[in-house]
Design a protein around this motif. Structure first.
Motif, PDB file in Angstrom:
ATOM      1  N   UNK A  60     -73.624 -48.649 -18.612  1.00  0.00           N
ATOM      2  CA  UNK A  60     -74.350 -48.825 -20.041  1.00  0.00           C
ATOM      3  C   UNK A  60     -74.132 -50.130 -20.410  1.00  0.00           C
ATOM      4  N   UNK A  61     -74.922 -50.841 -21.292  1.00  0.00           N
ATOM      5  CA  UNK A  61     -74.848 -52.189 -21.526  1.00  0.00           C
ATOM      6  C   UNK A  61     -73.783 -51.974 -22.965  1.00  0.00           C
ATOM      7  N   UNK A  62     -72.679 -52.712 -23.201  1.00  0.00           N
ATOM      8  CA  UNK A  62     -71.878 -52.617 -24.169  1.00  0.00           C
ATOM      9  C   UNK A  62     -72.504 -52.860 -25.426  1.00  0.00           C
ATOM     10  N   UNK A  63     -72.000 -51.905 -26.359  1.00  0.00           N
ATOM     11  CA  UNK A  63     -72.689 -51.756 -27.854  1.00  0.00           C
ATOM     12  C   UNK A  63     -72.312 -52.948 -28.333  1.00  0.00           C
ATOM     13  N   UNK A  64     -73.244 -53.579 -29.411  1.00  0.00           N
ATOM     14  CA  UNK A  64     -72.819 -54.894 -30.258  1.00  0.00           C
ATOM     15  C   UNK A  64     -71.771 -54.497 -30.958  1.00  0.00           C
ATOM     16  N   UNK A  65     -71.560 -53.255 -31.619  1.00  0.00           N
ATOM     17  CA  UNK A  65     -70.496 -52.798 -32.480  1.00  0.00           C
ATOM     18  C   UNK A  65     -69.023 -53.084 -31.520  1.00  0.00           C
ATOM     19  N   UNK A  66     -69.137 -52.353 -30.446  1.00  0.00           N
ATOM     20  CA  UNK A  66     -67.921 -52.517 -29.608  1.00  0.00           C
ATOM     21  C   UNK A  66     -67.397 -54.085 -29.046  1.00  0.00           C
ATOM     22  N   UNK A  67     -68.575 -54.751 -28.965  1.00  0.00           N
ATOM     23  CA  UNK A  67     -68.218 -56.129 -28.590  1.00  0.00           C
ATOM     24  C   UNK A  67     -67.917 -56.824 -29.795  1.00  0.00           C
ATOM     25  N   UNK A  68     -68.268 -56.530 -31.238  1.00  0.00           N
ATOM     26  CA  UNK A  68     -67.701 -57.252 -32.214  1.00  0.00           C
ATOM     27  C   UNK A  68     -66.305 -56.895 -32.611  1.00  0.00           C
ATOM     28  N   UNK A  69     -66.145 -55.632 -32.241  1.00  0.00           N
ATOM     29  CA  UNK A  69     -64.605 -55.247 -32.553  1.00  0.00           C
ATOM     30  C   UNK A  69     -63.299 -55.826 -31.530  1.00  0.00           C
ATOM     31  N   UNK A  70     -63.791 -56.138 -30.549  1.00  0.00           N
ATOM     32  CA  UNK A  70     -62.951 -56.719 -29.293  1.00  0.00           C
ATOM     33  C   UNK A  70     -62.121 -57.940 -29.964  1.00  0.00           C
ATOM     34  N   UNK A  71     -60.752 -57.929 -29.865  1.00  0.00           N
ATOM     35  CA  UNK A  71     -60.276 -59.394 -30.133  1.00  0.00           C
ATOM     36  C   UNK A  71     -60.900 -60.468 -29.594  1.00  0.00           C
ATOM     37  N   UNK A  72     -60.631 -61.584 -30.394  1.00  0.00           N
ATOM     38  CA  UNK A  72     -61.243 -62.858 -29.646  1.00  0.00           C
ATOM     39  C   UNK A  72     -60.601 -63.163 -28.177  1.00  0.00           C
ATOM     40  N   UNK A  74     -59.820 -61.343 -26.002  1.00  0.00           N
ATOM     41  CA  UNK A  74     -60.349 -60.484 -24.862  1.00  0.00           C
ATOM     42  C   UNK A  74     -61.443 -61.120 -24.333  1.00  0.00           C
ATOM     43  N   UNK A  75     -62.180 -62.186 -24.999  1.00  0.00           N
ATOM     44  CA  UNK A  75     -63.258 -62.907 -24.535  1.00  0.00           C
ATOM     45  C   UNK A  75     -62.910 -64.421 -23.872  1.00  0.00           C
ATOM     46  N   UNK A  76     -61.665 -64.616 -23.549  1.00  0.00           N
ATOM     47  CA  UNK A  76     -61.431 -65.723 -22.981  1.00  0.00           C
ATOM     48  C   UNK A  76     -60.915 -65.634 -21.642  1.00  0.00           C
ATOM     49  N   UNK A 121     -50.294 -58.145 -24.540  1.00  0.00           N
ATOM     50  CA  UNK A 121     -51.791 -57.937 -24.254  1.00  0.00           C
ATOM     51  C   UNK A 121     -51.969 -56.373 -24.176  1.00  0.00           C
ATOM     52  N   UNK A 122     -51.152 -55.605 -24.458  1.00  0.00           N
ATOM     53  CA  UNK A 122     -51.471 -54.003 -24.356  1.00  0.00           C
ATOM     54  C   UNK A 122     -51.038 -53.602 -22.910  1.00  0.00           C
ATOM     55  N   UNK A 123     -50.425 -54.278 -22.046  1.00  0.00           N
ATOM     56  CA  UNK A 123     -49.857 -53.714 -20.765  1.00  0.00           C
ATOM     57  C   UNK A 123     -48.923 -52.734 -20.807  1.00  0.00           C
ATOM     58  N   UNK A 124     -48.890 -51.817 -20.056  1.00  0.00           N
ATOM     59  CA  UNK A 124     -47.550 -50.943 -20.102  1.00  0.00           C
ATOM     60  C   UNK A 124     -46.386 -51.713 -19.834  1.00  0.00           C
ATOM     61  N   UNK A 125     -45.221 -51.449 -20.572  1.00  0.00           N
ATOM     62  CA  UNK A 125     -43.984 -51.957 -20.556  1.00  0.00           C
ATOM     63  C   UNK A 125     -43.439 -51.615 -19.025  1.00  0.00           C
ATOM     64  N   UNK A 126     -43.061 -52.511 -18.220  1.00  0.00           N
ATOM     65  CA  UNK A 126     -42.102 -52.502 -16.927  1.00  0.00           C
ATOM     66  C   UNK A 126     -41.136 -53.415 -16.894  1.00  0.00           C
ATOM     67  N   UNK A 127     -40.036 -53.007 -17.448  1.00  0.00           N
ATOM     68  CA  UNK A 127     -38.849 -53.972 -17.511  1.00  0.00           C
ATOM     69  C   UNK A 127     -38.634 -54.746 -16.200  1.00  0.00           C
ATOM     70  N   UNK A 128     -37.844 -55.968 -16.471  1.00  0.00           N
ATOM     71  CA  UNK A 128     -37.358 -56.663 -15.410  1.00  0.00           C
ATOM     72  C   UNK A 128     -36.340 -55.937 -14.683  1.00  0.00           C
TER      73      UNK A 128
END
Length: 148
Positions: A60-72, A74-76, A121-128
């Motif tokens: 499905x095409x992403x909704x405009x609402x979901x796209x608008x809520x995505x942090x800036x 995420x678009x880079x 960026x929200x990745x699960x933590x995997x310690x060194x």
């Protein structure tokens, strides 16, 4: 073959695909005289394939609402991709595929260890760990050896 084995093979194939991409992009640069237009062609082709795949899989095409809520941030992703594509296109003929790809992979490894350790960026933590650091060190040694 288990799921993890298939995943490993797919990741390996993606790595080989990356080398193909860099080689054809570099050739196109030499043929048309521009790293920037070669990179544009690469992204245009990738965009077309992703669009066709999304349609074929009936995503499905992403909704405009979901796209608008995505942090800036995420678009880079394309910006960061353009950086490594341009650098690869420019350096591949000068340093060779093995050296450029080894340096890219080394940079990816060091960066990914930091991203994992801090959960960026929200990745699960995997310690060194010592083993992860040793693997990164071996990769850096391999990067040096591949140059000769």
């Amino acid at each position: 073959m288990g799921t993890s084995a298939v995943g490993y093979l797919l990741a390996f194939a993606a790595g080989v695909s990356f080398v193909f991409q860099q080689a054809v992009n570099s050739n196109l640069r030499l043929e048309i005289g521009s790293a920037w237009w070669a990179g544009f062609v690469s992204y245009l082709g990738g965009t077309a394939v992703m669009f066709i795949a999304a349609l074929a899989l009936r995503e499905p095409f992403p909704s405009i609402a979901a796209a608008a809520e995505a942090p800036a941030m995420s678009w880079t992703g394309g910006i960061f991709g353009a950086v490594y594509i341009a650098i690869s296109i420019i350096l591949l003929p000068k340093l060779g595929a093995a050296t450029v790809i080894a340096l890219i992979v080394a940079g990816q490894m060091i960066g990914s260890i930091a991203f994992d350790h801090f959960g960026l960026f929200g990745l699960p933590v995997h310690h060194v760990t010592a083993a992860r650091l040793a693997g990164a060190l071996f990769l850096l040694v391999g990067t040096t050896l591949v140059r000769y």
